[in-house]
Design an enzyme around this catalytic site. Sequence first.
Site, PDB file in Angstrom:
ATOM      1  N   ASN A   1       0.868  -1.180   0.000  1.00  0.00           N
ATOM      2  CA  ASN A   1       0.000   0.000   0.000  1.00  0.00           C
ATOM      3  C   ASN A   1       0.903   1.227   0.000  1.00  0.00           C
ATOM      4  OD1 ASN A   1      -1.802   2.045   0.533  1.00  0.00           O
ATOM      5  ND2 ASN A   1      -2.323   1.344   2.615  1.00  0.00           N
TER       6      ASN A   1
ATOM      7  N   LYS B   1       0.037   4.235  -0.257  1.00  0.00           N
ATOM      8  CA  LYS B   1      -0.614   5.422   0.323  1.00  0.00           C
ATOM      9  C   LYS B   1      -0.409   6.613  -0.620  1.00  0.00           C
ATOM     10  CE  LYS B   1      -0.186   3.274   4.772  1.00  0.00           C
ATOM     11  NZ  LYS B   1      -0.084   3.390   6.221  1.00  0.00           N
TER      12      LYS B   1
ATOM     13  N   HIS C   1      -9.640   1.411   5.165  1.00  0.00           N
ATOM     14  CA  HIS C   1      -8.354   1.609   5.849  1.00  0.00           C
ATOM     15  C   HIS C   1      -8.533   2.604   6.995  1.00  0.00           C
ATOM     16  CE1 HIS C   1      -4.211   2.701   6.625  1.00  0.00           C
ATOM     17  NE2 HIS C   1      -3.858   1.607   5.982  1.00  0.00           N
TER      18      HIS C   1
ATOM     19  N   GLU D   1      -6.808   4.957   7.963  1.00  0.00           N
ATOM     20  CA  GLU D   1      -6.524   6.360   7.603  1.00  0.00           C
ATOM     21  C   GLU D   1      -7.720   6.990   6.897  1.00  0.00           C
ATOM     22  OE1 GLU D   1      -2.770   5.642   5.654  1.00  0.00           O
ATOM     23  OE2 GLU D   1      -1.877   5.164   7.594  1.00  0.00           O
TER      24      GLU D   1
ATOM     25  N   SER E   1       3.398  -2.007  10.348  1.00  0.00           N
ATOM     26  CA  SER E   1       4.854  -2.067  10.517  1.00  0.00           C
ATOM     27  C   SER E   1       5.454  -3.427  10.160  1.00  0.00           C
ATOM     28  CB  SER E   1       5.251  -1.655  11.937  1.00  0.00           C
ATOM     29  OG  SER E   1       4.846  -0.319  12.197  1.00  0.00           O
TER      30      SER E   1
HETATM   31  P1  PGA Z   1       2.745   0.363   7.658  1.00  0.00           P
HETATM   32  O1  PGA Z   1       1.269   0.579   7.048  1.00  0.00           O
HETATM   33  O2  PGA Z   1       3.281  -0.909   7.096  1.00  0.00           O
HETATM   34  O3  PGA Z   1       3.515   1.586   7.201  1.00  0.00           O
HETATM   35  O4  PGA Z   1       2.598   0.322   9.143  1.00  0.00           O
HETATM   36  C1  PGA Z   1       0.398  -0.508   6.857  1.00  0.00           C
HETATM   37  C2  PGA Z   1      -0.900  -0.018   6.307  1.00  0.00           C
HETATM   38  O5  PGA Z   1      -1.372   1.044   6.723  1.00  0.00           O
HETATM   39  O6  PGA Z   1      -1.518  -0.674   5.435  1.00  0.00           O
END
Ligand code: PGA
Length: 244
Positions: free
Chosen positions: A9, A11, A94, A96, A206
């Site tokens: 992803n 983003k 998601h 976010e 993460s």
């Molecule tokens: P991250 O994000 O691996 O940077 O923690 C995961 C995600 O939001 O899909």
Amino acid sequence: MRQMLIAGNWKMNGLRTDLDWLDTLYQNLPEPPECDIVLCPPFTLLKDAAERTQASYVGIGAQDCSADPEGAHTGDISAHMVRDAGADYVILGHSERRADHAETSVLIKAKVSAALKEGLKVILCVGETLNEREAGMAEDVVRAQLLGSLPSDADTSSLIVAYEPVWAIGTGKTASADDANTMHHHIRSIWPGEDGDKLLILYGGSVKPENARELLSCEHIDGALVGGASLDAETFAAIILSVE
Ligand code: PGA
């Protein structure tokens, strides 16, 4: 029996020149790779990414779509447009999007429905905040999000769940493999259909090469949704190579 899936992803990152990422990925992986691979770049790169992966094992997904089919919705992108750009997948719900755009499970359910009607595979994200976890509410929150966002026609061939604890996203903190596996088992057990054992459940938060092997070896963890660590093709390839 469940085919593992690693999805990246991006983003709100990535320009057209960054799609050379694909060449680096191919150089670092055996063909065919051990698992399914999906890249979810921003909308602006969907068409280019889909064209560049047409003959390859990499699938392309969007990071959101509208619940509406068309019309006066300035700035929105419909599921049909996502499909038309060449994508096969879409991430919905998601955290976010829930936080930045106040998306509720009711809205997410309508988006899932629109995406499924269009023949897209949906990666539906659920996950609790740190406060909710510390209050012992993690399983209830995830249950409410999942059941509240699932249209009745969702099935395991077109819907994938991503468990992403909000406190682990972009923070460097990861759920322990045991805690993640327990939540995945919970999600499988509340799946409303008879075929919960077929449901693909990804872990996100993460994920990096250092923790991927342990997470991905858990019984109920069928892959990963990778944010930050997917921006670098060699790092993303190292996560994919952790699949056994
Ligand atoms: P991250 O994000 O691996 O940077 O923690 C995961 C995600 O939001 O899909």
